[in-house]
Design an enzyme around this catalytic site. Sequence first.
Site, PDB file in Angstrom:
ATOM      1  N   ARG A  63       0.833  -1.214   0.000  1.00 15.09           N
ATOM      2  CA  ARG A  63       0.000   0.000   0.000  1.00 15.09           C
ATOM      3  C   ARG A  63       0.866   1.262   0.000  1.00 15.09           C
ATOM      4  O   ARG A  63       0.465   2.326  -0.475  1.00 15.09           O
ATOM      5  CB  ARG A  63      -0.983  -0.006   1.187  1.00 15.09           C
ATOM      6  N   TYR A 116     -16.795  14.114 -15.751  1.00 14.15           N
ATOM      7  CA  TYR A 116     -17.107  12.695 -15.636  1.00 14.15           C
ATOM      8  C   TYR A 116     -18.123  12.527 -14.495  1.00 14.15           C
ATOM      9  O   TYR A 116     -17.976  13.160 -13.441  1.00 14.15           O
ATOM     10  CB  TYR A 116     -15.816  11.926 -15.345  1.00 14.15           C
ATOM     11  N   ASP A 187      -8.263  16.583 -15.418  1.00 10.73           N
ATOM     12  CA  ASP A 187      -8.491  15.187 -15.788  1.00 10.73           C
ATOM     13  C   ASP A 187      -8.144  15.056 -17.274  1.00 10.73           C
ATOM     14  O   ASP A 187      -8.833  15.599 -18.130  1.00 10.73           O
ATOM     15  CB  ASP A 187      -9.963  14.831 -15.528  1.00 10.73           C
ATOM     16  N   LYS A 212      -8.840   3.464 -18.850  1.00  9.31           N
ATOM     17  CA  LYS A 212      -9.243   3.776 -20.214  1.00  9.31           C
ATOM     18  C   LYS A 212      -8.058   3.637 -21.173  1.00  9.31           C
ATOM     19  O   LYS A 212      -7.533   2.552 -21.302  1.00  9.31           O
ATOM     20  CB  LYS A 212      -9.883   5.174 -20.235  1.00  9.31           C
TER      21      LYS A 212
HETATM   22  C1  LIG Z   1     -13.746   6.597 -16.254  1.00 11.99           C
HETATM   23  C2  LIG Z   1     -13.371   7.994 -15.935  1.00 11.99           C
HETATM   24  C3  LIG Z   1     -13.049   8.359 -14.619  1.00 11.99           C
HETATM   25  C4  LIG Z   1     -13.132   7.405 -13.468  1.00 11.99           C
HETATM   26  O1  LIG Z   1     -12.151   6.425 -13.553  1.00 11.99           O
HETATM   27  P1  LIG Z   1     -12.318   4.951 -12.893  1.00 11.99           P
HETATM   28  O2  LIG Z   1     -11.074   4.272 -13.341  1.00 11.99           O
HETATM   29  O3  LIG Z   1     -13.569   4.363 -13.434  1.00 11.99           O
HETATM   30  O4  LIG Z   1     -12.394   5.142 -11.425  1.00 11.99           O
HETATM   31  C5  LIG Z   1     -12.649   9.670 -14.418  1.00 11.99           C
HETATM   32  N1  LIG Z   1     -12.594  10.566 -15.397  1.00 11.99           N
HETATM   33  C6  LIG Z   1     -12.920  10.254 -16.671  1.00 11.99           C
HETATM   34  C7  LIG Z   1     -12.842  11.300 -17.727  1.00 11.99           C
HETATM   35  C8  LIG Z   1     -13.315   8.963 -16.973  1.00 11.99           C
HETATM   36  O5  LIG Z   1     -13.646   8.657 -18.231  1.00 11.99           O
END
Ligand SMILES: *Cc1c(COP(=O)(O)O)cnc(C)c1O
Length: 394
Positions: A63, A116, A187, A212
């Site tokens: 961790r 998101y 993000d 992603k």
């Molecule tokens: C999917 C997504 C998230 C969240 O990510 P997780 O891996 O599902 O926790 C945050 N921001 C964007 C733009 C996303 O597409």
Amino acid sequence: MKNITERKFGPQTRAIHGGEPSRHGVNGPIVTEIIRSSTFTFSSTAEMKLWAEGKNKAYIYTRYGNPTLTVAQKKIAALEGAEAAVVTSSGMAAISSSLLAALKNGDEVISTAQLYGGSYRLMRDIFPNMGITVRQVGTDLADLESLANSRTKVLYVETPTNPTLRLVDIHKAVAFAKKHKLISIIDNTFATPVLQNPIALGYDMVVHSATKSLAGHSDIIAGVAVGNSNWMERVRQMVIYLGGSMDPGAAYLLIRGIKTLGVRVERQCENAMAVAKFLESHSRVARVHYPGLKSHPDHALARKQMRGFGGMLAFDLKGGLPAARRFCDRVQLFLLAASLGGVESLVIMPIYSSHYNMSNEELRRAGVSPGTVRVSIGLEDKEDLIEDLKQALR
Ligand SMILES: *Cc1c(COP(=O)(O)O)cnc(C)c1O
């Protein structure tokens, strides 16, 4: 490879070799192994005492850190052109840990209204309970000056946005954050480090859902925060407290995925452009949201701040909700699924996924209609993708 962050290495070289231990002059593996151990031995109590005093960086417990995670972190830092990175168990773990590293009770955040869904709900449902006020601004950043006050600490944006692919002017956001001494967090999931690097433009922290495009094969849930060493140390502490650390097995798949990020994103951009142009010319389609199209309201900004237009798009069907449902039920090659950035092309309806429990007013502000379909373009042959869209729209 030493000094992989040096300018002379291109982004694809950094994606492949960044963070990896030197493999020259040794008889060893090319691939970074999974160190599947929750805990690590110490050579002596003297070494342990130094660790407890913060005088060495030994691994103690996964961790807190793990050699496989370290490779993933250094690779992503090299790719984003940053000093350091912290990998996490999900994108939301990276987002919540970064925000909480920067905020405390009484503070305020200015965030783009289009976010998101998970980030939006975190700020809407959880932050108020913690005494953190969130103020929303449009992607045009029009009212920024009127939203800032002495308690504002963070500017949080997403660009391009989910699902309508609106853009935020990164230069404008950075200039505002610097003027008001705000911590800027962005993000970068939709753009990926291949298409834009906000750290180089002055951003303090970048967060990704590594689930992603970074991992790219729809086989792990993962996240990462990127920034300077000071900020990443604070984020790492928050991850240690809240427990959102990455599993080493996920780190292995993330490292593996990132090595092909450049060619994947290039192909997705090419396929998405072809699909966007096809949809724009179709009689049943009311509107296509893709920054690569001249009809997109942020096309000029996309040309200015991105190196490509990405693999994500959305479109509105003239027939509204029933037409969108019919379309999503009829695709044969595209898969009906949440998430994005993988090798398979996906379709989803935001009102049943990212934007599921939002009021009509919230949907209007997000630019989402019941007939909106979001598309994540994969690596299939674009002719096959277009044929499938044709038959599903028929
Ligand atoms: C999917 C997504 C998230 C969240 O990510 P997780 O891996 O599902 O926790 C945050 N921001 C964007 C733009 C996303 O597409």
